[in-house]
Design an enzyme around this catalytic site. Structure first.
Site, PDB file in Angstrom:
ATOM      1  N   ASP A 160       0.820  -1.215   0.000  1.00 33.52           N
ATOM      2  CA  ASP A 160       0.000   0.000   0.000  1.00 33.52           C
ATOM      3  C   ASP A 160       0.850   1.261   0.000  1.00 33.52           C
ATOM      4  OD1 ASP A 160       0.820  -0.771   2.636  1.00 33.52           O
ATOM      5  OD2 ASP A 160      -0.571   0.680   3.492  1.00 33.52           O
ATOM      6  N   GLU A 219       0.102  -1.360   5.661  1.00 31.13           N
ATOM      7  CA  GLU A 219       1.205  -0.987   6.546  1.00 31.13           C
ATOM      8  C   GLU A 219       1.075   0.462   6.976  1.00 31.13           C
ATOM      9  OE1 GLU A 219       5.275   0.548   7.555  1.00 31.13           O
ATOM     10  OE2 GLU A 219       3.858   1.214   6.028  1.00 31.13           O
TER      11      GLU A 219
END
Length: 365
Positions: A74, A135
């Site tokens: 991400d 994350e």
């Protein structure tokens, strides 16, 4: 040792994939065929479509043991598509977005290192490749991992914005704090004395806290305040959110308590009430130079022609969670600069260097 042109092409393709936290499917669809083609076994970890991607490559004959190498899929929120630009030996975005080198450089380096190891038939231990989700929103993907997902004895996270050759061996614990301050609404012009201003109560609580750099290993911050509906209404509700970090658990505990006590005491003095929430986000870690994972990483950096530099960081990463789960992990410098901003960039030299370091990690003894 890597194919620079191929790695650059992979990186440029990856940064153009929009995949914010919780929406990583497109990156998973990109990496999975690469992993299958290279002969790795691939599975998804997670209950929804945005689970972690976990792939395994068995040891070559004569080698044993397993290592894990991880990066996250991400990025922080992205309004516009990324248009990478090569300029003066570096890769930038076109200027109105992040670049996404955090952490597409990690993914690109792992994919390129696998390509190199397999096509050159380099001996290697068992390799677990882990691409995590979310994350940026609290290390969510790493927290989902279980002992069944991890068979490695050590892990290498490719996600530090320090220079290639830098190895993060220490990171702090982190606590989130939030408060909902409840006052009493009243007309600000007709009967303000009948109200209790939640904004004022919260402000006095914040002012009484020790905020900023507390000492060389401890920090705190208040970063979010929301409340109020109109200037002619005495505000009756305010939401406040902050954080505290420290390498020392006792200092962190004391700091959190002082922040909570300051808010609750000042709010009560103003005649308001408060709901407090304290949540540990992740636990810190500190690895010695003699730790096997640190020795493995320093050896790989030297084999890549650099001098290893052991560092600490004030931020958290998936390495915090791996260590918390009992799997010793370091975070490797990638060279990504000004991450999370429209001025983010990475030099081509650093991009290729981290690729070589990951090859050395994968083949290290």
């Amino acid at each position: 040792m890597i194919d620079n042109a191929r790695m650059l092409r992979t990186f440029l393709e990856l940064v153009q994939i929009k995949a914010e936290s919780g929406r990583e499917e497109a990156v998973a669809r990109y990496v999975s065929p690469h992993l299958y083609r290279l002969g790795l076994s691939v599975k998804k970890n997670g209950e929804d479509s945005t689970g972690n991607v976990i792939a395994t490559l068995s040891p070559t004959p004569g080698r044993s043991g397993w290592i894990a190498i991880a990066a996250h899929m991400d990025t922080v929120p992205l309004e516009n598509p990324v248009k990478p630009v090569l300029r003066d030996g570096a890769i930038y975005s076109s200027g109105n977005t992040i670049l996404g080198a955090d952490d597409r450089v990690g993914i690109a380096s792992i994919l390129e290192a696998l390509e190199t190891v397999i096509e050159k038939r380099l001996p290697h231990p068992g390799i677990e490749v882990i691409f995590t989700v979310s994350e940026e929103e609290g290390l969510v993907g790493a927290k989902r991992l279980t002992s069944e997902d991890l068979q490695a004895s050590m892990a290498f996270i490719v996600d530090s914005s320090s220079d290639p050759g830098h190895i993060v061996v220490q990171a702090p614990s982190h606590v989130n704090l939030s408060w909902i301050v409840a006052g009493k609404a009243a007309h600000a012009g007709i009967a303000p004395e009948k109200g209790v201003n939640a904004i004022v109560a919260a402000a006095e609580g914040i002012a009484a806290m020790n905020i900023g750099r507390i000492d060389h290993e401890t920090t705190s911050n208040v970063g979010i305040i929301r409340g109020g509906t109109a200037t002619n209404i005495v505000c009756d509700s305010v939401y406040v959110e902050g954080e505290a970090r420290s390498f020392c658990e006792k200092k962190l505990e004391d700091l959190v308590k002082s922040m909570v006590d300051a808010m609750e005491a000042r709010v009560a003095k103003r005649g308001a009430s408060v709901q407090t929430k304290v949540q540990k986000s992740y636990t810190g870690f500190s690895l010695k130079e003699t730790s096997p994972v640190v020795q493995w990483a320093t050896s790989a950096v030297r084999r890549s022609g650099l001098l290893p530099v052991l560092i600490s960081t004030g931020g958290g990463s998936d390495a915090n969670i791996f260590n918390e789960k009992g799997l010793p992990a370091v975070n490797l410098g990638t060279g990504a600069q000004n991450v999370h901003t429209t001025k983010e960039y990475i030099s081509e030299r650093d991009l290729y260097t981290i690729g070589d370091i990951i090859v050395a990690i994968m083949t290290g003894a």
